[in-house]
Design a protein around this motif. Structure first.
Motif, mmCIF file in Angstrom:
data_model
loop_
_atom_site.group_PDB
_atom_site.id
_atom_site.type_symbol
_atom_site.label_atom_id
_atom_site.label_comp_id
_atom_site.label_asym_id
_atom_site.label_seq_id
_atom_site.Cartn_x
_atom_site.Cartn_y
_atom_site.Cartn_z
ATOM 1 N N LYS A 66 6.738 3.551 0.852
ATOM 2 C CA LYS A 66 5.287 3.328 0.770
ATOM 3 C C LYS A 66 4.968 2.590 -0.515
ATOM 4 N N GLU A 79 -0.598 2.607 -0.864
ATOM 5 C CA GLU A 79 -0.663 3.349 0.403
ATOM 6 C C GLU A 79 -0.635 4.860 0.183
ATOM 7 N N GLU A 116 6.710 -0.742 -4.060
ATOM 8 C CA GLU A 116 7.066 0.199 -2.999
ATOM 9 C C GLU A 116 8.034 1.249 -3.523
#
Ligand SMILES: O=c1nc[nH]c2c1ncn2[C@H]1C[C@H](O)[C@@H](COP(=O)(O)OP(=O)(O)OP(=O)(O)O)O1
Ligand SMILES: [Mg+2]
Length: 247
Positions: A191, A195, A187
């Motif tokens: 995000k 993603e 991440e």
């Protein structure tokens, strides 16, 4: 190694050696817009460019690097990220018999003092996304660094030069399609890589370092490869390799 300058031929075609189709796609996406104008000495006609650039004038013309890709399977050694990267690049240059670009992606967990690092491929294969999370279950610190190290060698016997991008993020339970490696568990700013679309993932607004000597300071893969290509297009600084131990 000696800092004696080996003449660095200017490449116009870059063999990107990788067995990973996703990696190739991302590098192609990053390089899609690369077209750099370079000063060319009036008496240095032997640059192998083969075609006249457009928009040239006063010893300047557009130069494009053409990216080709080949998989040269080779085992990867144990060592630091940089040692692994240099070794893989040097071997690839020996096999291809010419200039090569390689890339190594490492994923460092801060709680593990930098491991799995260059061995992330094997951890991912053995443990999967969930296992990578479980590794950090006992630690509050989920910080991870995605480190991408590009290596370029002008050919057999030419010491590879390295450009590295580092991105700080954290390991989270998998989110997103996750078709590429550990994208779903890394991440960055809220995000996971999975993603994001490709442009967002490799995107970075930081301009490439103005000086190739700042090779370690790249803030992202995109910046690193732009710096590398800029370096190739303007002729590699002869003493660059002697700086690689620093930092
Ligand atoms: O942006 C990435 N996002 C998520 N995962 C990634 C990324 N980039 C590489 N990866 C994976 C592939 C491999 O499991 C390991 C790196 O190992 P690494 O040796 O560099 O790649 P590889 O063996 O697949 O291809 P290559 O033939 O270029 O060595 O992390
Ligand atoms: Mg590999």
């Amino acid at each position: 190694m000696s800092s004696k300058a080996q003449p660095q031929p200017r490449p116009t075609t870059l063999n990107f050696i990788t067995g990973n189709a996703n990696k190739l796609a991302e590098v192609q996406a990053i390089l899609a817009d690369v077209e750099v104008s370079v000063d060319i000495d009036s008496d240095s006609g032997a640059d192998g460019d083969g075609k006249k650039g457009q928009g040239q004038g006063q010893g300047q013309r557009q130069r494009r690097l053409v990216l080709t890709s080949r998989d040269v399977p080779a085992h990867e050694i144990q060592g630091t990220i940089e040692e692994v990267a240099r070794d893989k690049c040097a071997r690839a240059a020996a096999v291809v018999g010419g200039p090569v670009l390689t890339e190594d992606t490492a994923l460092e967990f801060r709680a593990y003092g930098g491991l799995p690092g260059p061995y992330i491929k094997y951890f991912l294969q053995a443990l999967g996304h969930e296992g990578l999370n479980n590794m950090l279950a006992a630690y509050e610190d989920k910080t991870a660094f995605a480190v991408c190290t590009f290596a370029y060698s002008a050919g057999p016997g030419h010491e590879p030069i390295l450009f590295q991008g580092r991105t700080q993020g954290r390991i989270v339970p998998a989110r997103g399609p996750g078709v590429f490696g550990w994208d779903a568990v890394f991440e960055y700013e809220g995000k996971t890589y999975a993603e994001m679309d490709k442009t967002e993932k490799v995107g970075d607004t930081t301009p490439p370092p103005p000086n190739v000597a700042q090779w370690r300071a790249c803030s992202s893969p995109k910046v690193a490869i732009h710096a590398l290509v800029g370096c190739l297009l303007t002729i590699v600084e002869p003493d660059l390799t002697s700086r690689q131990g620093a930092g």
